[in-house]
Design a protein around this motif. Structure first.
Motif, PDB file in Angstrom:
ATOM      1  N   PHE A 131      -5.473  -7.765   3.620  1.00 36.47           N
ATOM      2  CA  PHE A 131      -4.483  -7.657   2.148  1.00 36.47           C
ATOM      3  C   PHE A 131      -4.960  -7.292   1.483  1.00 36.47           C
ATOM      4  O   PHE A 131      -5.841  -8.498   1.250  1.00 36.47           O
ATOM      5  CB  PHE A 131      -3.050  -7.698   2.633  1.00 36.47           C
ATOM      6  CG  PHE A 131      -2.573  -7.976   4.298  1.00 36.47           C
ATOM      7  CD1 PHE A 131      -2.347  -7.274   4.591  1.00 36.47           C
ATOM      8  CD2 PHE A 131      -2.874  -9.761   4.909  1.00 36.47           C
ATOM      9  CE1 PHE A 131      -1.637  -7.877   6.213  1.00 36.47           C
ATOM     10  CE2 PHE A 131      -2.546  -9.615   6.092  1.00 36.47           C
ATOM     11  CZ  PHE A 131      -2.011  -8.219   7.014  1.00 36.47           C
ATOM     12  N   GLY A 132      -4.147  -6.417   0.064  1.00 31.79           N
ATOM     13  CA  GLY A 132      -4.918  -6.383  -0.901  1.00 31.79           C
ATOM     14  C   GLY A 132      -4.563  -5.404  -2.135  1.00 31.79           C
ATOM     15  O   GLY A 132      -3.573  -4.707  -1.579  1.00 31.79           O
ATOM     16  N   SER A 133      -5.202  -4.816  -3.189  1.00 29.60           N
ATOM     17  CA  SER A 133      -4.479  -3.885  -4.181  1.00 29.60           C
ATOM     18  C   SER A 133      -5.442  -3.992  -5.142  1.00 29.60           C
ATOM     19  O   SER A 133      -6.659  -4.828  -5.189  1.00 29.60           O
ATOM     20  CB  SER A 133      -3.580  -3.927  -4.541  1.00 29.60           C
ATOM     21  OG  SER A 133      -3.629  -5.172  -6.245  1.00 29.60           O
ATOM     22  N   TRP A 134      -6.061  -2.720  -5.250  1.00 28.67           N
ATOM     23  CA  TRP A 134      -7.336  -1.795  -6.555  1.00 28.67           C
ATOM     24  C   TRP A 134      -6.480  -1.076  -7.086  1.00 28.67           C
ATOM     25  O   TRP A 134      -5.885  -0.532  -6.908  1.00 28.67           O
ATOM     26  CB  TRP A 134      -8.961  -1.980  -5.638  1.00 28.67           C
ATOM     27  CG  TRP A 134      -8.332  -0.982  -5.136  1.00 28.67           C
ATOM     28  CD1 TRP A 134      -7.771  -0.752  -3.989  1.00 28.67           C
ATOM     29  CD2 TRP A 134      -9.440   0.280  -5.161  1.00 28.67           C
ATOM     30  NE1 TRP A 134      -8.484   0.588  -3.048  1.00 28.67           N
ATOM     31  CE2 TRP A 134      -9.322   0.811  -4.236  1.00 28.67           C
ATOM     32  CE3 TRP A 134     -10.419   0.760  -6.221  1.00 28.67           C
ATOM     33  CZ2 TRP A 134      -9.578   2.272  -4.210  1.00 28.67           C
ATOM     34  CZ3 TRP A 134     -11.083   1.920  -6.498  1.00 28.67           C
ATOM     35  CH2 TRP A 134     -11.025   2.426  -5.397  1.00 28.67           C
ATOM     36  N   MET A 135      -7.267  -1.445  -8.278  1.00 32.15           N
ATOM     37  CA  MET A 135      -6.719   0.310  -8.980  1.00 32.15           C
ATOM     38  C   MET A 135      -7.418   0.396 -10.505  1.00 32.15           C
ATOM     39  O   MET A 135      -8.388  -0.484 -10.567  1.00 32.15           O
ATOM     40  CB  MET A 135      -5.034  -0.442  -9.761  1.00 32.15           C
ATOM     41  CG  MET A 135      -4.507  -1.106 -10.897  1.00 32.15           C
ATOM     42  SD  MET A 135      -3.150  -2.690  -9.964  1.00 32.15           S
ATOM     43  CE  MET A 135      -3.627  -3.235  -8.642  1.00 32.15           C
TER      44      MET A 135
ATOM     45  N   ASP B  39      -6.817  -9.327  -4.252  1.00 32.02           N
ATOM     46  CA  ASP B  39      -7.755  -9.537  -3.057  1.00 32.02           C
ATOM     47  C   ASP B  39      -6.050 -10.404  -2.526  1.00 32.02           C
ATOM     48  O   ASP B  39      -5.458 -11.590  -2.820  1.00 32.02           O
ATOM     49  CB  ASP B  39      -8.591 -10.076  -2.759  1.00 32.02           C
ATOM     50  CG  ASP B  39      -9.329 -10.851  -1.015  1.00 32.02           C
ATOM     51  OD1 ASP B  39      -8.148  -9.534  -0.271  1.00 32.02           O
ATOM     52  OD2 ASP B  39     -10.188 -11.416  -0.303  1.00 32.02           O
ATOM     53  N   GLY B  40      -5.186 -10.087  -1.285  1.00 34.25           N
ATOM     54  CA  GLY B  40      -4.534 -10.965  -1.215  1.00 34.25           C
ATOM     55  C   GLY B  40      -3.002 -10.624  -1.309  1.00 34.25           C
ATOM     56  O   GLY B  40      -2.731  -9.234  -2.050  1.00 34.25           O
ATOM     57  N   TYR B  41      -2.030 -10.891  -0.579  1.00 37.97           N
ATOM     58  CA  TYR B  41      -0.680 -10.393  -1.133  1.00 37.97           C
ATOM     59  C   TYR B  41       0.838 -11.758  -1.607  1.00 37.97           C
ATOM     60  O   TYR B  41       1.556 -11.618  -1.769  1.00 37.97           O
ATOM     61  CB  TYR B  41       0.312 -10.029   0.562  1.00 37.97           C
ATOM     62  CG  TYR B  41       0.657 -10.663   1.669  1.00 37.97           C
ATOM     63  CD1 TYR B  41       1.682 -11.502   1.238  1.00 37.97           C
ATOM     64  CD2 TYR B  41      -0.424 -10.703   2.512  1.00 37.97           C
ATOM     65  CE1 TYR B  41       1.569 -12.357   2.811  1.00 37.97           C
ATOM     66  CE2 TYR B  41      -0.550 -11.304   3.928  1.00 37.97           C
ATOM     67  CZ  TYR B  41       0.033 -12.057   4.045  1.00 37.97           C
ATOM     68  OH  TYR B  41       0.935 -12.658   4.534  1.00 37.97           O
TER      69      TYR B  41
ATOM     70  N   THR C 214       2.344  -6.665  -2.768  1.00 37.69           N
ATOM     71  CA  THR C 214       0.460  -5.886  -2.633  1.00 37.69           C
ATOM     72  C   THR C 214       0.948  -4.323  -3.372  1.00 37.69           C
ATOM     73  O   THR C 214       0.333  -3.576  -4.383  1.00 37.69           O
ATOM     74  CB  THR C 214      -0.636  -4.988  -2.059  1.00 37.69           C
ATOM     75  OG1 THR C 214       0.706  -4.151  -0.548  1.00 37.69           O
ATOM     76  CG2 THR C 214      -1.099  -6.314  -1.420  1.00 37.69           C
ATOM     77  N   GLY C 215       2.383  -4.904  -4.110  1.00 39.95           N
ATOM     78  CA  GLY C 215       2.673  -3.693  -5.511  1.00 39.95           C
ATOM     79  C   GLY C 215       1.964  -3.836  -6.548  1.00 39.95           C
ATOM     80  O   GLY C 215       3.361  -3.641  -7.895  1.00 39.95           O
TER      81      GLY C 215
ATOM     82  N   GLY D  15       4.212  -8.828   4.155  1.00 41.64           N
ATOM     83  CA  GLY D  15       3.360  -9.301   3.694  1.00 41.64           C
ATOM     84  C   GLY D  15       3.736  -9.745   2.126  1.00 41.64           C
ATOM     85  O   GLY D  15       3.695  -9.336   0.956  1.00 41.64           O
ATOM     86  N   HIS D  16       5.216 -10.235   1.777  1.00 43.86           N
ATOM     87  CA  HIS D  16       6.564 -10.412   0.754  1.00 43.86           C
ATOM     88  C   HIS D  16       5.910  -9.148  -0.329  1.00 43.86           C
ATOM     89  O   HIS D  16       5.690  -9.178  -1.675  1.00 43.86           O
ATOM     90  CB  HIS D  16       5.655 -10.866   0.168  1.00 43.86           C
ATOM     91  CG  HIS D  16       5.443 -13.006   0.350  1.00 43.86           C
ATOM     92  ND1 HIS D  16       6.778 -13.615   0.329  1.00 43.86           N
ATOM     93  CD2 HIS D  16       4.344 -12.658   1.449  1.00 43.86           C
ATOM     94  CE1 HIS D  16       7.132 -14.957   1.299  1.00 43.86           C
ATOM     95  NE2 HIS D  16       5.541 -14.456   1.995  1.00 43.86           N
TER      96      HIS D  16
END
Length: 485
Positions: free
Chosen positions: A246-250, A266-268, A301-302, A351-352
């Motif tokens: 899980f994670g996010s990138w932008m 990385d992670g939520y 991850t928002g 994942g919250h």
């Protein structure tokens, strides 16, 4: 050819230019064409690839080309070395003006080629429409008594197709406008060429004003196709494999020209460190990064980076925080009243992910759910500075049934899941407060999508797919509205 198939053919032919226009954005963005990244011009800077010419001093050299985020062909030009009056300020301004016109010429030539090609399809389909209507009238007159009901239904279908004719007429008018732009640029280029050899033959200020005027008109023409309805998503392009499931990138859609930094989280939950990579190339090829410590751990991850700040949901709360990277301080925080949190109304994968922040051409949005709306998705437009809610829309789609969602041009698109076969199947249009069910395939290459966000500068979807950072190109359909409809 059946009437439904004809209708589809007309729409597809009208959209040929748009589909071709957007087809090359992502390969240039992630550096899959060649090896050197440069910044392109436009409202949302893109990245193009090229190799320098062997001897740029001999003549004008075009050494790279790509399409930018709005579909324009962007070329980089190296001007020949000036041997006379090189230190004269007026000559330097003229040389810069020539470079600008050369770049505009390249853009208009590509636009003209595609417009003329697609115009052939438009004319052909227009003739077929008119011919089909005439045949239906003849059949109706000859068989009124025998099959009146059947041809009444056919006539109703033709009534649906008839409004497309003025749309095609307006499209042809746009083609003529592009041709006019092309001729004006050619004339202006010729004038500048003569002026380069005979200083004083034309008034410099007058030529400069003509260039500025033409540029503004061309930009207005391009913006006519700036927004539209999502009609297709490309296959996934894997940029990197790293991190957990899980994670996010932008990237920042409002970053200044030349700023191509990548942000990585990385992670939520239970994490407050954000990685900053100097460029997409650094992100793809190295582990060199700067680490930023947030004052609070994030939830889900928002997150989104917008105009130099990161907006995130504070863990175990419905608090939205705006953190300025330049000052390393919280510039604003605001509770999202009644929004569920701590896995109350999360996406289907958990994942919250109760509160999802996102950005499109119109600005900053929050997507969440409330008890008052029975756990269905709520969309709120936020002020990027105060974080106050500008306007809110209540939808009928359950938040927990959504795999992920993203905003494009004021429309919320929702996926039917996060694992296995995935598609975008629900769209809520905030401009009309209406929804519809659609069917657009989303390739789930690594079987678990935990983040999906649209970047209006890159015209791309950023996704975190089971420890892989991937990109998707999008195709938007622009509806030309005519007063005759």
């Amino acid at each position: 050819m059946s009437v439904p198939l004809l209708k589809i053919g007309v729409v597809l032919s009208t959209m040929a230019m748009i589909t071709n226009w957007m087809s090359q954005t992502l390969p240039s963005l992630v550096g899959l064409n060649t090896t050197k990244l440069t910044a392109a011009q436009g409202g949302y800077p893109d990245r193009s690839i090229g190799v320098l010419p062997a001897n740029p001093e001999e003549s004008w050299q075009v050494y790279s080309s790509a399409q930018d985020s709005e579909g324009r062909c962007v070329c980089t030009v190296v001007a020949p070395q000036q041997t006379m009056c090189s230190r004269d300020a007026r000559t330097k301004q003229l040389r810069q003006l020539l470079e600008k016109v050369q770049n505009m010429t390249q853009s208009i030539q590509v636009l003209d080629q595609r417009t003329q090609r697609d115009l052939q399809y438009v004319v052909k389909m227009e003739d077929q429409l008119r011919g089909l209507e005439t045949k239906f009238r003849q059949v109706e007159e000859n068989h009124k008594q025998n099959i009146a009901k059947q041809y009444k239904a056919i006539k109703a279908k033709m009534a649906e197709l008839r409004p497309l004719i003025p749309v095609l007429e307006e499209y042809k008018a746009d083609a003529r406008l592009v041709q006019q732009f092309k001729e004006e640029v050619q004339n202006l280029t010729a004038s500048l060429g003569l002026l380069q050899h005979e200083m004083g033959a034309y008034d410099y200020d007058d030529l400069h004003s003509r260039v500025v005027s033409l540029e503004e008109r061309l930009r207005a023409c391009m913006q006519k196709l700036a927004c539209g309805k999502l009609t297709g998503i490309s296959d996934a392009i894997t940029v990197k494999t790293s991190g957990s499931r899980f994670g996010s990138w932008m990237t920042d859609p409002l970053a200044p020209e030349g700023d191509t930094r990548v942000w990585y989280m990385d992670g939520y939950h239970n994490n407050r460190f954000v990685r900053e990579y100097k460029s997409m190339a650094d992100f793809m090829t190295s582990d060199n990064f700067t680490s930023h410590r947030l004052p609070h751990p994030w939830s889900g991850t928002g997150q989104v980076v917008y105009n130099g700040s990161i907006y995130f949901n504070k863990f175990q709360s419905n608090m939205i925080i705006k953190f300025d990277f330049k000052t390393s301080t919280i510039s604003k925080s605001q509770r999202l009243d009644n929004a569920g949190f701590s896995n109350t109304y999360h996406y289907a994968w958990g994942g919250h992910s109760d509160i999802d922040l996102m950005v499109d051409e119109g600005g900053l949005w929050a997507v969440y759910a409330t008890n008052q709306n029975a756990g269905n998705i709520v969309i709120s437009k936020l002020h990027p500075i105060t974080l106050h809610i500008i306007q809110t829309w209540m939808t009928n789609h359950p938040r927990r049934s959504a795999g992920e969602s993203f905003m494009i041009c004021g429309t919320l698109y929702v996926t039917n899941g996060y694992s296995g076969g995935t598609k975008v199947y629900y769209a809520y249009h905030t401009n009309s407060s209406m929804y519809e069910y659609i069917d657009i395939v989303l390739q789930n290459k690594y079987s678990h999508i935990s983040m999906l966000d649209y970047n209006p500068r890159d015209r791309a979807l950023y996704a975190w797919n089971n420890g892989h950072q991937v990109l998707y190109n999008v195709t938007l359909f622009h509806v030309i509205r005519s007063e005759q409809l």
